[in-house]
Each structure stands twice: as C-alpha cells, then as structure tokens.
Design a protein around this motif. Structure first.
Motif, PDB file in Angstrom:
ATOM      1  N   VAL A 364      -8.354  12.117 -24.357  1.00 40.74           N
ATOM      2  CA  VAL A 364      -7.214  12.229 -23.609  1.00 40.74           C
ATOM      3  C   VAL A 364      -6.663  10.859 -23.342  1.00 40.74           C
ATOM      4  CG1 VAL A 364      -7.542  14.664 -22.881  1.00 40.74           C
ATOM      5  CG2 VAL A 364      -8.161  12.422 -21.451  1.00 40.74           C
ATOM      6  N   PRO A 365      -5.432  10.715 -23.315  1.00 34.92           N
ATOM      7  CA  PRO A 365      -4.699   9.506 -22.826  1.00 34.92           C
ATOM      8  C   PRO A 365      -4.253   9.329 -21.458  1.00 34.92           C
ATOM      9  CG  PRO A 365      -3.049  11.018 -23.890  1.00 34.92           C
ATOM     10  CD  PRO A 365      -4.530  11.225 -24.139  1.00 34.92           C
ATOM     11  N   VAL A 366      -4.765   8.323 -20.609  1.00 36.57           N
ATOM     12  CA  VAL A 366      -4.584   8.476 -19.267  1.00 36.57           C
ATOM     13  C   VAL A 366      -3.742   7.095 -18.681  1.00 36.57           C
ATOM     14  CG1 VAL A 366      -5.665   8.375 -16.743  1.00 36.57           C
ATOM     15  CG2 VAL A 366      -6.763   9.808 -19.021  1.00 36.57           C
ATOM     16  N   GLU A 367      -2.809   7.503 -18.050  1.00 40.33           N
ATOM     17  CA  GLU A 367      -2.230   6.573 -17.490  1.00 40.33           C
ATOM     18  C   GLU A 367      -2.632   5.578 -16.225  1.00 40.33           C
ATOM     19  OE1 GLU A 367       2.481   5.478 -15.710  1.00 40.33           O
ATOM     20  OE2 GLU A 367       2.017   7.232 -16.188  1.00 40.33           O
ATOM     21  N   ILE A 368      -2.676   4.327 -16.167  1.00 44.25           N
ATOM     22  CA  ILE A 368      -3.317   3.430 -15.080  1.00 44.25           C
ATOM     23  C   ILE A 368      -2.000   3.456 -14.047  1.00 44.25           C
ATOM     24  CG2 ILE A 368      -4.096   1.487 -14.213  1.00 44.25           C
ATOM     25  CD1 ILE A 368      -5.947   2.612 -16.271  1.00 44.25           C
ATOM     26  N   ARG A 369      -2.343   3.885 -12.786  1.00 44.77           N
ATOM     27  CA  ARG A 369      -1.278   4.061 -11.776  1.00 44.77           C
ATOM     28  C   ARG A 369      -1.748   3.214 -10.354  1.00 44.77           C
ATOM     29  NH1 ARG A 369       1.076  10.187 -11.882  1.00 44.77           N
ATOM     30  NH2 ARG A 369       1.816  10.248 -14.290  1.00 44.77           N
ATOM     31  N   GLU A 370      -0.850   2.909  -9.788  1.00 45.40           N
ATOM     32  CA  GLU A 370      -1.348   2.386  -8.391  1.00 45.40           C
ATOM     33  C   GLU A 370      -2.093   3.037  -7.591  1.00 45.40           C
ATOM     34  OE1 GLU A 370       1.815   0.554  -6.294  1.00 45.40           O
ATOM     35  OE2 GLU A 370       2.486  -0.699  -7.960  1.00 45.40           O
ATOM     36  N   ARG A 371      -3.105   2.403  -6.980  1.00 46.29           N
ATOM     37  CA  ARG A 371      -3.957   3.112  -6.039  1.00 46.29           C
ATOM     38  C   ARG A 371      -3.244   3.872  -4.888  1.00 46.29           C
ATOM     39  NH1 ARG A 371      -9.193   3.148  -5.004  1.00 46.29           N
ATOM     40  NH2 ARG A 371      -9.813   1.459  -6.644  1.00 46.29           N
ATOM     41  N   GLN A 372      -3.436   4.930  -4.684  1.00 45.08           N
ATOM     42  CA  GLN A 372      -2.804   5.559  -3.600  1.00 45.08           C
ATOM     43  C   GLN A 372      -3.509   6.106  -2.345  1.00 45.08           C
ATOM     44  OE1 GLN A 372       0.572   6.688  -3.806  1.00 45.08           O
ATOM     45  NE2 GLN A 372       0.610   5.387  -5.753  1.00 45.08           N
ATOM     46  N   THR A 373      -4.891   5.797  -2.520  1.00 46.44           N
ATOM     47  CA  THR A 373      -5.867   6.067  -1.408  1.00 46.44           C
ATOM     48  C   THR A 373      -6.650   4.735  -1.044  1.00 46.44           C
ATOM     49  OG1 THR A 373      -7.608   7.019  -2.859  1.00 46.44           O
ATOM     50  CG2 THR A 373      -6.086   8.635  -2.045  1.00 46.44           C
ATOM     51  N   THR A 374      -7.264   4.690   0.067  1.00 48.18           N
ATOM     52  CA  THR A 374      -8.038   3.632   0.332  1.00 48.18           C
ATOM     53  C   THR A 374      -8.830   3.995   1.580  1.00 48.18           C
ATOM     54  OG1 THR A 374      -8.310   1.203   0.746  1.00 48.18           O
ATOM     55  CG2 THR A 374      -6.397   2.221   1.995  1.00 48.18           C
ATOM     56  N   VAL A 375     -10.021   3.323   1.829  1.00 44.75           N
ATOM     57  CA  VAL A 375     -10.659   3.404   3.189  1.00 44.75           C
ATOM     58  C   VAL A 375     -10.533   2.391   4.021  1.00 44.75           C
ATOM     59  CG1 VAL A 375     -13.077   3.821   3.924  1.00 44.75           C
ATOM     60  CG2 VAL A 375     -12.493   4.876   1.940  1.00 44.75           C
ATOM     61  N   VAL A 376     -10.115   2.867   5.336  1.00 46.48           N
ATOM     62  CA  VAL A 376      -9.543   1.704   5.985  1.00 46.48           C
ATOM     63  C   VAL A 376     -10.817   1.138   6.703  1.00 46.48           C
ATOM     64  CG1 VAL A 376      -7.142   2.568   6.523  1.00 46.48           C
ATOM     65  CG2 VAL A 376      -9.169   3.088   8.069  1.00 46.48           C
ATOM     66  N   PRO A 377     -10.630  -0.231   7.077  1.00 48.23           N
ATOM     67  CA  PRO A 377     -11.907  -1.154   7.512  1.00 48.23           C
ATOM     68  C   PRO A 377     -11.998  -0.611   9.132  1.00 48.23           C
ATOM     69  CG  PRO A 377     -10.502  -2.755   6.315  1.00 48.23           C
ATOM     70  CD  PRO A 377      -9.545  -1.351   6.381  1.00 48.23           C
ATOM     71  N   ARG A 378     -13.079  -0.758   9.671  1.00 50.81           N
ATOM     72  CA  ARG A 378     -13.677  -0.492  10.842  1.00 50.81           C
ATOM     73  C   ARG A 378     -13.742   1.040  11.103  1.00 50.81           C
ATOM     74  NH1 ARG A 378     -15.760  -3.012  13.953  1.00 50.81           N
ATOM     75  NH2 ARG A 378     -14.817  -2.894  15.576  1.00 50.81           N
ATOM     76  N   MET A 379     -12.600   1.769  11.050  1.00 59.49           N
ATOM     77  CA  MET A 379     -12.785   3.360  11.273  1.00 59.49           C
ATOM     78  C   MET A 379     -13.437   3.888  10.037  1.00 59.49           C
ATOM     79  SD  MET A 379      -9.598   4.636  13.540  1.00 59.49           S
ATOM     80  CE  MET A 379     -10.402   6.418  13.553  1.00 59.49           C
ATOM     81  N   ARG A 428       3.584   1.437   6.655  1.00 56.31           N
ATOM     82  CA  ARG A 428       4.320   2.067   5.789  1.00 56.31           C
ATOM     83  C   ARG A 428       3.502   2.553   4.627  1.00 56.31           C
ATOM     84  NH1 ARG A 428       7.464  -3.385   4.995  1.00 56.31           N
ATOM     85  NH2 ARG A 428       5.222  -3.926   5.396  1.00 56.31           N
ATOM     86  N   ASP A 429       2.497   2.029   4.404  1.00 58.50           N
ATOM     87  CA  ASP A 429       1.763   2.240   3.163  1.00 58.50           C
ATOM     88  C   ASP A 429       0.154   1.948   3.331  1.00 58.50           C
ATOM     89  OD1 ASP A 429       1.289  -0.342   2.608  1.00 58.50           O
ATOM     90  OD2 ASP A 429       3.249  -0.144   1.248  1.00 58.50           O
ATOM     91  N   ILE A 430      -0.843   2.289   2.229  1.00 59.61           N
ATOM     92  CA  ILE A 430      -2.018   1.964   2.379  1.00 59.61           C
ATOM     93  C   ILE A 430      -2.294   0.568   2.494  1.00 59.61           C
ATOM     94  CG2 ILE A 430      -2.758   4.126   1.150  1.00 59.61           C
ATOM     95  CD1 ILE A 430      -3.481   2.559  -1.427  1.00 59.61           C
ATOM     96  N   GLU A 431      -1.688  -0.292   2.050  1.00 60.37           N
ATOM     97  CA  GLU A 431      -1.862  -1.885   2.146  1.00 60.37           C
ATOM     98  C   GLU A 431      -1.562  -2.241   3.326  1.00 60.37           C
ATOM     99  OE1 GLU A 431      -2.715  -4.068  -0.099  1.00 60.37           O
ATOM    100  OE2 GLU A 431      -3.091  -2.419  -1.626  1.00 60.37           O
ATOM    101  N   ASP A 432      -0.642  -1.685   4.221  1.00 59.81           N
ATOM    102  CA  ASP A 432      -0.567  -2.020   5.477  1.00 59.81           C
ATOM    103  C   ASP A 432      -1.577  -1.629   6.403  1.00 59.81           C
ATOM    104  OD1 ASP A 432       2.167  -3.182   5.264  1.00 59.81           O
ATOM    105  OD2 ASP A 432       3.275  -1.462   6.003  1.00 59.81           O
ATOM    106  N   ALA A 433      -2.045  -0.080   6.125  1.00 63.35           N
ATOM    107  CA  ALA A 433      -3.006   0.434   6.910  1.00 63.35           C
ATOM    108  C   ALA A 433      -4.517  -0.394   6.740  1.00 63.35           C
ATOM    109  CB  ALA A 433      -3.359   1.746   6.362  1.00 63.35           C
TER     110      ALA A 433
END
Length: 463
Positions: A364-379, A428-433
């Motif tokens: 199957v073809p799969v499109e690469i997309r920007e990461r939408q999730t992350t695990v924040v440091p410390r917590m 605003r987004d996961i990068e800020d978080a």
C-alpha cells in the motif's frame, strides 16, 4: 638378447619407482567431491582453496580514500563560558565568579567547497566561540547555520578564501555488513587520524528511536563529528557515539547514516529547520513484558500495535496486527530499520509499504505526514495536535490534547483534557509543548492550565 631384455625390465622398474614417488610426494592432492545417494547421507564439500587470511583482505587498499578524506575533515574547537556554580560566597554576599572559558573539541566534515561543514550537535552545543582548523593548519571562525539535537547533527559555515576539498555523500542504504570503512577525525586532539574497520551492524537502536551504523573502526573522544567513509572515499556516516564504561573505544562505535545527515543538512539550508515526518504507527519496544507475553519480540518485521488518528497510515488502511516487512526497497526487520528510512523523507513524500495481514502480503502507498503526537519531557504524558473538530468541540484555537498518561499521573484524570499553557506561556502545538515542558525546572513549582470538554478550566501544580 637376454641383456636387452634385462635392461628393458630395469627401465620399467625405474619408471614405476619414479612415478610412484612423484604421486606420493609431489603431485597436488585432488579435491574429492562427496555426493548424496540413497544409501548413505553425506555432505557436499567445495573444492575452492581456503586461505587463513580470508578472501580479499590482502587486496584492500585504503590509501586513496584516506588521502582524499583527511583534507576534508576538520578540527572543531568550541569555547563556552562557565560561571560560578553556587558557591557559599555567592549565596551569602551575591558574589559572582568571573566567567571561565571551557574548551571542547571535536571533528567536522567539509561537504561543499564554499565552507559548509557538518558535525555533531553536541560538539558545538552552547558555544560562545567556534573555530575550525583545516588539515593545512589554517584556522577560521565558524557560525552555526542550524542544528538538530534529535539526530545530533549540526551544520556550521566558514568563509574560506578559495574552494576547499570536500566529501560527497554516499548512499548509506547500500552499505553492507562486513564492508570495509575508515573513521577519520581528531581523537584526543591528534589531528588527521585514520582508523579502519568493518560495518558491524546497521539500523542499530541505542534507545533513542534512532538508527545508527555500527562499526569496529576505532573511535574515541574527539572523533565526534568526523567522517565514516567507504573504500571509495564516499561519506557514509558521521561518527557520533561510543558505548563504553571507560569513555574510550572498546570495540565498537556508532555513526549517523549519511542519508539521514544529508536530509538534515538540506532541510536546514532550504527551510531553516528540520522537516520531520512519520507514517503514523505505534509499535511496542521488543524488550517490554507486553511484547514478550504477546510474542511480538520474535516477529521478523515491525508489528503495528496502533495507528495514529489523521496519519498517512490511517488513510492507507493500516490496521493493528499488521506486520510491516518492507518500505520501498528497504527490508524492515525492526523498528530502527523503519524509522531510519523514514528519517530520510519529508512530509508529503510517499512510500510503498509491504505488509503481512492474516497470512497475506499487501502493498500500500503511505503518505509521510508531520508528526501529530509527542511525549512531553518531565511529565511523560503523550499529547497530540488538535483537529478542527476538536477545536470546535472544546471551544479553543490553542492547546494540545492529552492522549496518553503514565501510571504516575493516572489518578489525576488527565486523559482527554487540553493543555492550554505552562505557567503563563501559551501552547499552540506539540512543538510548543515539547519545548515548554523541557524548560520546567527540577526545583520549584510549575502551573499547568487545562481545559475539559465542558469548557471548564483548571490548574494543576507540577512539582
């Protein structure tokens, strides 16, 4: 007549003796090939002569690759200023010690004739002054173009008076285990040092969800940021790490594959930051109890344990239980194989994923997309960017949604809530978080503003 007959028999005897001696002592032994038959099982043996030195080892010539590489590998000096470390005088009287310079050194690789140099992020981190010394002993001040702490790659620039020798990027996907390689750098301030070894492993994961080339070419402190090249002199990796209880080389070292380093450099030059993409699957680490109990640790491939909402994998129809075997032309045996290859792609690119589902093979073809999730440091909570529908439901244009909570914080009922701010800094987004949670001090309290589905705000204090 009798005399002639006697001489004839003597000649025959002498010839037989000579032939027997030759057969016994001088003639090379013939190779015997054993074959199978119905009556007795036997083994096939090859007739190729075996050499104790190993095939091809005497033909290996590193001189040309070494000569071309040493002139393109530089010595990097990083000067940082260190202030007082909380002495009693400072505490009682506000006395502040004078900043003291600390010098760190490493290596770098010239990748363009105009002076672009790739090195490790940890070599130039927190630098107040950067200097680069070429193999001809000329020294230049350097500026930082950009960095990517995730892959430990940095791009710096000097301004030379004339074009510089440089190394071309090789294709690290084509590197083979057992292939001869050279490590070139400046260990212990010994400039232009060349060591040789072989590729010991590929897609080695050191626990940071990365993909390294492992080699037994000697690498020591100061080699960081230097070149790993093949016998053609092509750059196939940037030497990055050693694993050692003593801090020195003990038999193996690790390099960032050149395809990943090249993609990072191109992103920094074109976009100013790194364009990171994912296909959007979750797969458990193989050494966890969950993986062992479910037999996932024995799968030859990547087990899809979950599919992220809004990802290319979800749109392509990947399901939990699928086993990914190949991505494009890359054989996938473990998660590091997959993440290493995806790290060379950008959001918007498309890859062909070959997977096994219920005993059948699908492509199957799969499109690469920007990461939408992350695990924040410390917590350690897992958060995702808000969709338009979620923004409307919660009545907010900012924030990230908590979609995973570690055991420590389960009793606080955090899952499903929106994190709006850390202290007074809006998210605003996961990068800020990720950035704001990384700045949380180990000392003191931090206020975190949350929003639930009913539009009610609350604050929790993180200590």
């Amino acid at each position: 007549m009798k005399r002639i007959a006697g001489l004839f028999f003597i000649a025959i005897a002498a010839g037989a003796t000579t032939l027997g001696a030759y057969k016994l002592f001088f003639e090379p032994r013939a190779t015997t090939y054993l074959t199978e038959n119905d009556s007795m099982p036997v083994f096939h043996t090859a007739g190729t002569p075996a050499y104790s030195a190993g095939a091809g080892i005497d033909e290996a010539d590193f001189t040309l690759a070494a000569e071309n590489t040493v002139n393109a590998v530089v010595h990097v000096k990083n000067v940082t200023l260190s202030r007082g470390s909380g002495s009693l005088l400072e505490f009682l009287y506000g006395y502040e010690e004078r900043a003291r310079p600390q010098v760190g050194t490493g290596s770098g690789v010239i990748i363009s004739p105009d002076g672009h140099i790739v090195t490790n992020n940890h070599v130039i981190s927190r630098a107040n002054q950067l200097t680069v010394t070429l193999n001809n002993n000329r020294t230049y001040d350097a500026t930082v173009i950009g960095t990517d702490p995730n892959t430990d790659i940095a791009l710096i620039k000097i301004e030379p008076e004339r074009p510089l020798p440089y190394l071309a990027f090789g294709d690290s996907d084509n590197v083979r285990i057992g292939e001869w390689v050279l490590a070139v750098g400046n260990p212990f301030n010994l400039t232009s040092t060349v060591t040789a070894g072989i590729v010991s492993a590929k897609a080695r994961d050191l626990g940071r969800n990365q993909s390294f080339i492992q080699t037994d070419a000697a690498v020591n402190p100061g080699n960081s940021g230097g070149a790993l090249v093949n016998t053609n002199g092509d750059l196939i990796g940037i030497n990055t790490a050693i694993t050692s209880q003593t801090g020195s080389y003990i038999g193996y070292s690790f390099a960032v594959p050149s395809n990943i380093a090249r993609k990072i450099v191109e992103d920094l030059l074109e976009y100013g930051d790194v364009q990171k993409g994912v296909i959007g699957i979750e797969s458990p680490r193989l050494n966890t109890r969950y993986a062992v109990e479910n037999g996932i640790d024995e799968i030859d491939g990547v087990f899809v344990d979950g599919v992220e909402e809004g990802s290319g994998a979800e749109e392509a129809g990947l399901e939990r239980g699928d086993i990914i075997r190949r991505v494009d032309d890359i054989r996938v045996r473990r998660m590091a194989d997959l993440t290493g290859y995806i790290s060379t792609k950008r959001p918007g690119d498309e890859v062909r994923v070959v997977l096994e589902r219920d005993g059948e093979e699908l492509a199957v073809p799969v499109e690469i997309r920007e990461r939408q999730t992350t695990v924040v440091p410390r917590m350690g909570v897992k958060v995702k960017n808000l969709t338009d529908a979620e923004k409307e439901r919660y009545g907010t244009e900012v924030g990230v949604k908590i979609v995973g909570v570690p055991e420590t914080y389960r009793r606080y009922d955090l899952e499903g809530k929106i994190i709006l701010a850390v202290d007074d800094d809006e998210i605003r987004d996961i990068e800020d978080a990720r950035n704001l949670f990384a700045k949380i001090s180990r000392y003191g309290n931090t206020s975190i503003t949350l929003l639930d589905e009913n539009g009610q705000k609350e604050r929790i204090i993180f200590q």
